[in-house]
Scaffold this motif. Structure first.
Motif, PDB file in Angstrom:
ATOM      1  N   LEU A  48      71.855  46.878   2.658  1.00  0.00           N
ATOM      2  CA  LEU A  48      70.767  45.732   1.873  1.00  0.00           C
ATOM      3  C   LEU A  48      69.604  45.612   2.718  1.00  0.00           C
ATOM      4  CD1 LEU A  48      72.065  42.376   0.523  1.00  0.00           C
ATOM      5  CD2 LEU A  48      70.471  42.154   2.304  1.00  0.00           C
ATOM      6  N   LEU A  49      69.774  45.651   4.260  1.00  0.00           N
ATOM      7  CA  LEU A  49      68.675  45.302   4.902  1.00  0.00           C
ATOM      8  C   LEU A  49      67.753  46.541   4.699  1.00  0.00           C
ATOM      9  CD1 LEU A  49      69.840  44.094   8.221  1.00  0.00           C
ATOM     10  CD2 LEU A  49      68.852  42.826   6.417  1.00  0.00           C
ATOM     11  N   ARG A  50      68.228  47.854   4.399  1.00  0.00           N
ATOM     12  CA  ARG A  50      67.276  48.903   4.262  1.00  0.00           C
ATOM     13  C   ARG A  50      66.681  49.062   2.710  1.00  0.00           C
ATOM     14  NH1 ARG A  50      71.494  52.333   7.212  1.00  0.00           N
ATOM     15  NH2 ARG A  50      72.664  52.114   5.241  1.00  0.00           N
ATOM     16  N   ALA A  51      67.216  48.093   1.938  1.00  0.00           N
ATOM     17  CA  ALA A  51      66.786  47.955   0.586  1.00  0.00           C
ATOM     18  C   ALA A  51      65.700  46.748   0.444  1.00  0.00           C
ATOM     19  CB  ALA A  51      67.846  47.672  -0.512  1.00  0.00           C
ATOM     20  N   VAL A  52      65.519  45.875   1.532  1.00  0.00           N
ATOM     21  CA  VAL A  52      64.577  44.886   1.570  1.00  0.00           C
ATOM     22  C   VAL A  52      63.306  45.290   1.297  1.00  0.00           C
ATOM     23  CG1 VAL A  52      63.495  42.927   2.907  1.00  0.00           C
ATOM     24  CG2 VAL A  52      65.868  43.264   2.637  1.00  0.00           C
ATOM     25  N   PRO A  53      62.679  46.410   2.173  1.00  0.00           N
ATOM     26  CA  PRO A  53      61.120  46.882   2.063  1.00  0.00           C
ATOM     27  C   PRO A  53      60.948  47.171   0.293  1.00  0.00           C
ATOM     28  CG  PRO A  53      62.133  47.593   3.899  1.00  0.00           C
ATOM     29  CD  PRO A  53      63.212  47.056   3.231  1.00  0.00           C
ATOM     30  N   ALA A  54      61.987  48.002  -0.201  1.00  0.00           N
ATOM     31  CA  ALA A  54      61.447  48.234  -1.427  1.00  0.00           C
ATOM     32  C   ALA A  54      61.551  47.006  -2.484  1.00  0.00           C
ATOM     33  CB  ALA A  54      62.649  49.317  -1.962  1.00  0.00           C
ATOM     34  N   ALA A  55      62.352  46.146  -2.314  1.00  0.00           N
ATOM     35  CA  ALA A  55      62.545  45.080  -2.984  1.00  0.00           C
ATOM     36  C   ALA A  55      61.173  44.193  -2.969  1.00  0.00           C
ATOM     37  CB  ALA A  55      63.742  44.036  -2.502  1.00  0.00           C
ATOM     38  N   ARG A  56      60.496  44.192  -1.781  1.00  0.00           N
ATOM     39  CA  ARG A  56      59.496  43.466  -1.788  1.00  0.00           C
ATOM     40  C   ARG A  56      58.169  44.127  -2.376  1.00  0.00           C
ATOM     41  NH1 ARG A  56      60.158  39.349   1.347  1.00  0.00           N
ATOM     42  NH2 ARG A  56      61.687  39.094   3.107  1.00  0.00           N
ATOM     43  N   THR A  57      58.264  45.560  -2.182  1.00  0.00           N
ATOM     44  CA  THR A  57      57.360  46.306  -3.103  1.00  0.00           C
ATOM     45  C   THR A  57      57.305  46.001  -4.800  1.00  0.00           C
ATOM     46  OG1 THR A  57      56.952  48.009  -1.540  1.00  0.00           O
ATOM     47  CG2 THR A  57      56.598  48.531  -3.479  1.00  0.00           C
ATOM     48  N   THR A  58      58.611  45.954  -5.135  1.00  0.00           N
ATOM     49  CA  THR A  58      58.893  45.726  -6.566  1.00  0.00           C
ATOM     50  C   THR A  58      58.400  44.183  -6.802  1.00  0.00           C
ATOM     51  OG1 THR A  58      60.782  47.103  -6.564  1.00  0.00           O
ATOM     52  CG2 THR A  58      60.984  45.336  -8.202  1.00  0.00           C
ATOM     53  N   ILE A  59      58.613  43.275  -5.969  1.00  0.00           N
ATOM     54  CA  ILE A  59      58.276  41.960  -6.320  1.00  0.00           C
ATOM     55  C   ILE A  59      57.047  41.862  -6.469  1.00  0.00           C
ATOM     56  CG2 ILE A  59      58.287  39.625  -5.662  1.00  0.00           C
ATOM     57  CD1 ILE A  59      61.047  40.051  -4.144  1.00  0.00           C
ATOM     58  N   ARG A  69      54.879  44.252  -7.213  1.00  0.00           N
ATOM     59  CA  ARG A  69      54.346  45.097  -8.341  1.00  0.00           C
ATOM     60  C   ARG A  69      54.425  44.316  -9.610  1.00  0.00           C
ATOM     61  NH1 ARG A  69      58.471  49.392  -9.772  1.00  0.00           N
ATOM     62  NH2 ARG A  69      59.389  47.632 -10.704  1.00  0.00           N
ATOM     63  N   ASP A  70      55.725  43.717  -9.698  1.00  0.00           N
ATOM     64  CA  ASP A  70      56.025  42.850 -11.115  1.00  0.00           C
ATOM     65  C   ASP A  70      55.247  41.752 -11.141  1.00  0.00           C
ATOM     66  OD1 ASP A  70      57.780  44.792 -11.424  1.00  0.00           O
ATOM     67  OD2 ASP A  70      59.430  43.541 -11.031  1.00  0.00           O
ATOM     68  N   ARG A  71      54.922  40.959 -10.109  1.00  0.00           N
ATOM     69  CA  ARG A  71      54.074  39.942 -10.312  1.00  0.00           C
ATOM     70  C   ARG A  71      53.145  39.548  -8.725  1.00  0.00           C
ATOM     71  NH1 ARG A  71      57.394  34.394 -11.596  1.00  0.00           N
ATOM     72  NH2 ARG A  71      58.008  34.649  -9.453  1.00  0.00           N
ATOM     73  N   PRO A  72      52.081  39.295  -8.836  1.00  0.00           N
ATOM     74  CA  PRO A  72      51.405  39.097  -7.723  1.00  0.00           C
ATOM     75  C   PRO A  72      51.795  37.986  -6.762  1.00  0.00           C
ATOM     76  CG  PRO A  72      49.782  39.182  -9.435  1.00  0.00           C
ATOM     77  CD  PRO A  72      51.185  39.255 -10.057  1.00  0.00           C
ATOM     78  N   ARG A  73      52.288  38.225  -5.529  1.00  0.00           N
ATOM     79  CA  ARG A  73      52.753  37.453  -4.542  1.00  0.00           C
ATOM     80  C   ARG A  73      52.090  35.968  -4.346  1.00  0.00           C
ATOM     81  NH1 ARG A  73      54.615  39.033   1.533  1.00  0.00           N
ATOM     82  NH2 ARG A  73      55.693  37.242   2.108  1.00  0.00           N
ATOM     83  N   SER A  74      50.774  35.932  -4.442  1.00  0.00           N
ATOM     84  CA  SER A  74      50.014  34.730  -4.589  1.00  0.00           C
ATOM     85  C   SER A  74      50.574  33.740  -5.628  1.00  0.00           C
ATOM     86  CB  SER A  74      48.464  35.001  -4.710  1.00  0.00           C
ATOM     87  OG  SER A  74      48.375  35.514  -6.021  1.00  0.00           O
ATOM     88  N   GLY A  75      50.903  32.465  -5.406  1.00  0.00           N
ATOM     89  CA  GLY A  75      51.242  31.539  -6.272  1.00  0.00           C
ATOM     90  C   GLY A  75      52.883  31.493  -6.191  1.00  0.00           C
ATOM     91  N   GLN A  76      53.413  32.231  -5.662  1.00  0.00           N
ATOM     92  CA  GLN A  76      54.830  32.091  -5.449  1.00  0.00           C
ATOM     93  C   GLN A  76      55.211  31.267  -4.153  1.00  0.00           C
ATOM     94  OE1 GLN A  76      57.689  35.171  -5.949  1.00  0.00           O
ATOM     95  NE2 GLN A  76      56.157  36.843  -5.892  1.00  0.00           N
ATOM     96  N   ARG A  77      56.339  30.466  -4.529  1.00  0.00           N
ATOM     97  CA  ARG A  77      56.743  29.533  -3.377  1.00  0.00           C
ATOM     98  C   ARG A  77      57.259  30.777  -2.248  1.00  0.00           C
ATOM     99  NH1 ARG A  77      59.743  24.906  -7.165  1.00  0.00           N
ATOM    100  NH2 ARG A  77      58.001  24.081  -8.224  1.00  0.00           N
TER     101      ARG A  77
END
Length: 284
Positions: free
Chosen positions: A200-211, A213-221
């Motif tokens: 799971l920890l190894r998957a975290v960087p790719a998860a953040r990249t996907t997030i 990509r799918d939606r800009p980080r700005s504006g997220q809580r």
């Protein structure tokens, strides 16, 4: 407030991923402390004479509790109404969040990070298992917080079809040789658990990249922002000083009660009383 569709982006995804990663790290801290007792290379003989079983069980409970919290994030259960959402809406949103997190972190449906929910009730409701043992007239003794150096002896609570006769029930057993913890009929594989946490920890960087990509980080809580908290410095010092004095006093008389007992040697003998009820006497 509208409900989410399964699989779609959710608010605060970075925050949820951060909390998942934190719970995985907490679990790994406890697991690493357990296995560090074996040294390098591992010396399995250390489990034949554990100095303080409670320290081992403190880490086991910490590792499992962190995993139970993680499982609720990944696959929610028992969702209640919250805020402006009724129970049905809240459940739909939580299920969508869990599905999204499982996809982001590449957690399969058969992952031990989800099946750990099987030990949730035995871990959290030890009182009910003790009630069951006391109420069963065929069980004459129980032991708890047991660390087995070689083998594990089955008990009535895990094997109800066993031959009749005076039986012994183990509440909680740790099998370091095979890397398992046993709660009655439930066995949990700590080795598979540790591997899944690392994955799971190894998957975290790719998860953040996907997030991102799918939606800009700005504006997220996101979790991590801070606000100054106004507290009385004198009150803080008083509280910390009081706790320090309590710790010193407790340390002077020993962390535990004056009669220190190795939990591994404790057997609670349950004996029928004259009126047919059951009582218990510690046979130490």
């Amino acid at each position: 407030m509208t409900s989410l569709n399964p699989g779609e982006s959710i608010k605060g995804e970075h925050s949820f991923v951060t909390v998942c990663a934190s719970q995985a790290q907490i679990a790994l801290i406890h697991l690493h402390r357990i296995w560090a007792r074996e040294g390098e290379p591992p010396d399995l003989e250390v489990w034949r004479n554990v100095h303080d079983p409670l320290e081992v069980w403190a880490d086991l409970q910490g590792a499992l509790t962190a995993g139970i919290v993680l499982s609720r994030l990944l696959k929610p259960a028992g969702i209640r109404a919250r805020g402006d959402l009724n129970q049905k809406q809240a459940r739909a949103n939580s299920n969508a969040r869990g599905e999204r997190l499982r996809a982001l972190l590449d957690v399969r449906e058969d992952s031990v990070l989800l099946t750990i929910s099987d030990v949730r009730d035995p871990v959290e409701h030890i009182d009910e298992r003790l009630d069951q043992a006391v109420e069963d007239n065929d069980i004459y003794s129980t032991s708890d917080l047991y660390i087995a150096d070689i083998v594990y002896q089955a008990d009535r609570l895990s094997e109800p079809t066993r031959a009749s006769g005076p039986l012994h029930a183990n509440m909680r057993t740790f099998l370091p040789m095979s890397g398992e913890v046993v709660y009655g009929a439930v066995r949990f594989d700590l080795f598979r658990y540790e591997a899944a946490l690392l994955e799971l920890l190894r998957a975290v960087p790719a998860a953040r990249t996907t997030i991102d990509r799918d939606r800009p980080r700005s504006g997220q809580r996101s979790i991590g922002s801070s606000h100054p908290v106004m507290s009385d410095p004198a009150l803080i010092r008083e509280r910390r000083s009081g706790l320090a004095n309590m710790r010193k006093a407790r340390s002077a008389q020993g962390l535990r009660e004056s009669r220190v007992v190795d939990p591994q040697s404790v057997v609670m003998v349950i004996t029928p009383s004259s009126d047919g009820a059951t009582g218990s006497n510690p046979d130490v």
